[in-house]
Scaffold this active site. Structure first.
Site, mmCIF file in Angstrom:
data_model
loop_
_atom_site.group_PDB
_atom_site.id
_atom_site.type_symbol
_atom_site.label_atom_id
_atom_site.label_comp_id
_atom_site.label_asym_id
_atom_site.label_seq_id
_atom_site.Cartn_x
_atom_site.Cartn_y
_atom_site.Cartn_z
ATOM 1 C CE1 TYR A 288 -42.703 -3.925 12.489
ATOM 2 C CE2 TYR A 288 -40.405 -3.407 12.045
ATOM 3 C CZ TYR A 288 -41.747 -3.221 11.773
ATOM 4 O OH TYR A 288 -42.141 -2.331 10.809
ATOM 5 C CG HIS A 441 -39.730 -6.135 9.636
ATOM 6 N ND1 HIS A 441 -40.122 -4.978 9.004
ATOM 7 C CD2 HIS A 441 -40.881 -6.780 9.978
ATOM 8 C CE1 HIS A 441 -41.441 -4.910 8.977
ATOM 9 N NE2 HIS A 441 -41.923 -5.993 9.563
#
Length: 762
Positions: A288, A441
């Site tokens: 990410y 996440h």
């Protein structure tokens, strides 16, 4: 006389051509003058007027730039031939309408750049016509019909993708801004861009007012279009977030994140401050971080060009530029990012986001020649000022290899929330995670590790359970197994207590805690050490893992010593898995294969593991030997009588085959209070299918033994097949580098300085 008339006619024709050209130039100048009177100069985001002139002068002289330009031109010319399609949105990721709108914003950005560089109006016409099609469509759209997202978009099923669209499209608009008529700009801004920016922000505060990669995209989308339109109101929203008087403080969304809570900053600058550590590590993990680097750096470049007084590249001591170096160091030999937290394997610095990141970091970060070697591998550059700078550096022979070394990246805004340590030697790379939760996440895997050799996974981290943008698998989105398997502790190479994940697998608990760095030492080629503690994963239980990369000169490859010390107030069951990849060759323990594999447990990820075989250990060492990519590996582990040795495989309770059927070797200790798991992992030989010879196929470790263990010290004796004996000692309570230690082991005094030592005994 006739010749004189011809000459007069020629002069008149030339004069007419000059007059027409002059009128056209004056018209262009009038448009440009109108823009300047409104405080605008275009292009100004990623391309500048000065940069465009420099690029035109260098065309045909810079091979990597010319190659990049030719590839983009061929792509966009083909798209123009195909025609414009702006479909009514209906699909999730991977579906036609989703992929078409995604392709459109990428094409728009490239066509705008081509117009500036090549001065061919067909590209401006194409951009204008497609934007006008969107301006006609957008006012008619309700929110997207797919209801899966916590923040539904209009063009896409989530605001995140709508934000992607606006980030790229803003650049296209900037490139044709002066070429457009004033009434055309008014239509685009009033019918498309302003409503679009307001929908992303005011219309979706739960999306926009967060510290998360989603909100970064949203902030940047609003900020980019604000810079093109010189709209200060929108720019302030982008930089500092929405005012929250009318928002519910602390409201949770269904993606595991939160909108603004009391005292928390929001907006683009907050998204620079909070997720990044001072070392440039992004708390959500490298997958990410890669995704977020595009909006971070594109907006930073635009702000630097339009609002240089903000000094954005100096913000938080230049963390955005540090982040590019961090990302490259968080990749394996082949440039693929380590899949920490939610991460798709195979994502690498060859992605378009990293082409952008490398070029911008080189151009604005002091022209680091090591970045040029990465750009050479990427074999393409941006078609803008930064790409020109990289292309010129490469042509001038300035490129130097990017040297990846052992390195530690602190986590947390102030660098005090654990870290990720990477130990490298030769072709081996050991990745040790002792970081913070990683926002929504994050995975519940404190003190986990993975091992790579020559760019290949040897002992893996599973990564995410998702087939990104593949419609057949859940519309390309996260699968339910991401929560039931990939995030759970047993899916990782770390200790699980009583078949329960760290922090009970709950985000609200895990986000409050982080592991504590204890040792990171990589200066000595003989032994490199990373050590960390986790005191909150299980109430009443402390975990302390020490991993050492040891290079014995008698052998080709270094080996990894892994010491996991567990102390608890109660007796528990402990499982430590090793998710090896490859084919089992041999064990030194007997095991019984089950006639029919059964799930290893009922929940917390155990329901997704098939127990295939079971062995019971004796006092001493258990050896596990396997083959991968024609290389041999072994795990040698200290065991006690009654320890269970489980051979298992991922894939139970997975009727849709969403999980990869990969193996694991698990060491289980039952009804134990304080324990020490000790293993050595080796790469020690190879097999040639051509010569059909196996070389050094067996472990070089003869025996390992815990020779001392108490609250203060743990000592491991290692004996190799060549008879060499070594002693590794770690201080469990004192990590001061200058502290002197003395310990009596087997009636012999061991003296050393610092938190650990490796001593040859014979």
């Amino acid at each position: 006389m006739r010749e004189l008339k011809k000459n007069i006619f020629r002069v008149l024709i030339i004069a007419l051509v000059v007059l027409v050209s002059s009128c056209k130039e004056q018209a262009n100048n009038v448009q440009a003058e109108e823009a300047l009177q409104n405080g605008q100069e275009h292009p100004s985001l990623i391309l500048t007027k000065k940069g465009v002139k420099a690029i035109r002068l260098q065309l045909g002289k810079l091979p990597i730039f010319d190659k990049s330009l030719a590839a983009v031109k061929a792509e966009i010319d083909a798209e123009i031939t195909t025609g414009i399609d702006v479909p009514i949105p209906k699909d999730l990721s991977g579906g036609y309408t989703h992929e078409k709108h995604k392709k459109n914003f990428l094409v728009l950005q490239k066509a705008g750049v081509l117009f500036q560089i090549l001065e061919d109006e067909k590209y401006a016409v194409y951009v204008r016509d497609m934007l006008m099609a969107y301006a006609k469509l957008y006012p008619t759209l309700p929110v997207h019909p797919q209801t899966r997202s916590y923040a539904r978009g209009k063009l896409f099923w989530q605001c995140l993708n709508d934000s992607n669209w606006l980030v790229y499209t803003s650049q296209a608009y900037d490139c044709i801004y002066n070429w457009l008529k004033e009434e055309e700009r008014a239509t685009l801004e009033n019918d498309l861009f302003i409503p679009f920016a307001n929908f992303i922000s005011e219309g979706n505060p739960q999306f926009f007012n967060r510290v998360h990669n989603h909100s970064t995209w949203g902030n940047v989308a609003v900020g980019m279009i604000a810079l093109v339109m010189d709209n200060d109101e929108l720019l302030q929203k982008a930089l500092y977030g929405l005012k929250t008087d009318n928002l519910t403080e602390g409201m949770k969304d269904n993606d595991g994140g939160f909108i603004k809570v009391e005292g928390q900053k929001v907006g683009f600058l907050a998204n620079v401050e909070e997720p990044f550590s001072p070392d440039g590590y992004y708390t959500e993990g490298p997958y990410y971080q890669r995704y977020a680097m595009y909006p971070f750096l594109i907006f930073a470049e635009a702000l630097n060009n339009v609002k240089p007084e903000l000094k954005i590249f100096e913000y938080k001591e230049g963390v955005l530029l540090k982040a590019v170096d961090a990302l490259i160091n968080l990749s394996d030999k082949d440039g693929e990012f380590f899949p920490l937290n939610d991460g798709q394997k195979g994502m690498s610095y060859y992605s378009r986001e990293l082409v952008t990141a490398v070029d911008i970091a080189y151009h604005f970060g002091g022209n680091n020649p090591e970045l040029l070697s990465i750009a050479q591998k990427q074999d393409r550059v941006l078609l803008d000022d930064a790409g020109l700078s990289v292309a010129m550096g490469i042509k001038e022979g300035k490129a130097m290899p990017f040297a990846k070394k052992s390195i530690e990246f602190r986590d947390g805004p102030n660098g005090d929330q654990g870290a990720v340590g990477i130990l490298r030697q030769g072709d081996l790379e050991l990745v040790f995670k002792y970081a913070a939760q990683g926002l929504s996440h994050g995975h519940y895997d404190k003190l986990s590790f993975s091992l790579y050799e020559d760019g290949y996974e040897v002992i893996q981290d599973y990564g995410l359970a998702r087939f990104v943008n593949i419609e057949q698998k859940g519309g390309g989105n996260y699968l339910k197994e991401n929560k039931t398997w990939a995030k759970q502790t047993i899916a990782h190479n770390t200790v699980t207590q009583n078949e329960t994940s760290h922090f009970k697998g709950k985000y609200e608990i895990g986000s409050k805690h982080h592991s504590e760095k204890y040792i990171f030492s990589s200066d000595n080629d003989t032994v490199q050490v990373a050590s960390a503690k986790e005191l909150n994963a299980y109430p009443g239980t402390g975990l302390h893992r020490t991993m050492a990369l040891i290079h014995d000169q008698d052998y080709d490859n270094p080996y990894i010593l892994d010491v996991m010390k567990v102390t608890s107030k109660t007796a528990n069951q402990y499982d430590v898995p090793f998710y090896y990849l490859g084919q089992l060759m041999q064990t030194n323990f007997e095991y019984q294969a089950l006639k029919e594999p059964v799930p290893l447990g009922a929940n917390n990820g155990y329901q997704h593991l098939y127990k295939e075989a079971l062995g019971v250990a004796k006092e001493g060492n258990a050896k596990f030997n396997w083959l991968l990519n024609n290389k041999f590996y072994s795990i040698t582990s200290v065991t006690s009588n009654g320890d269970e040795l489980i051979l298992a495989r991922i894939g139970a309770n997975d009727p849709e085959y969403n999980l990869r059927r990969e193996p694991t070797f698990i060491i289980r200790k039952k009804n134990a209070k304080d324990v020490v798991f000790v293993s050595i992992i080796e790469s020690h030989g190879n097999y040639s299918p051509v010569s059909e010879f196996a070389i050094n196929a067996y472990s070089q470790i003869k025996n390992i033994e815990v020779v001392y263990d108490d609250a203060n010290y743990t000592a491991i004796q290692i004996e190799t097949e060549k008879g060499k004996k070594s002693l590794f000692v770690v201080s469990n309570t004192n990590n001061i580098k200058t502290e002197n230690h003395k310990l009596t082991i087997n009636n012999k005094d061991v003296v050393w300085s610092g938190p650990y030592c490796l001593k040859l005994l014979n």
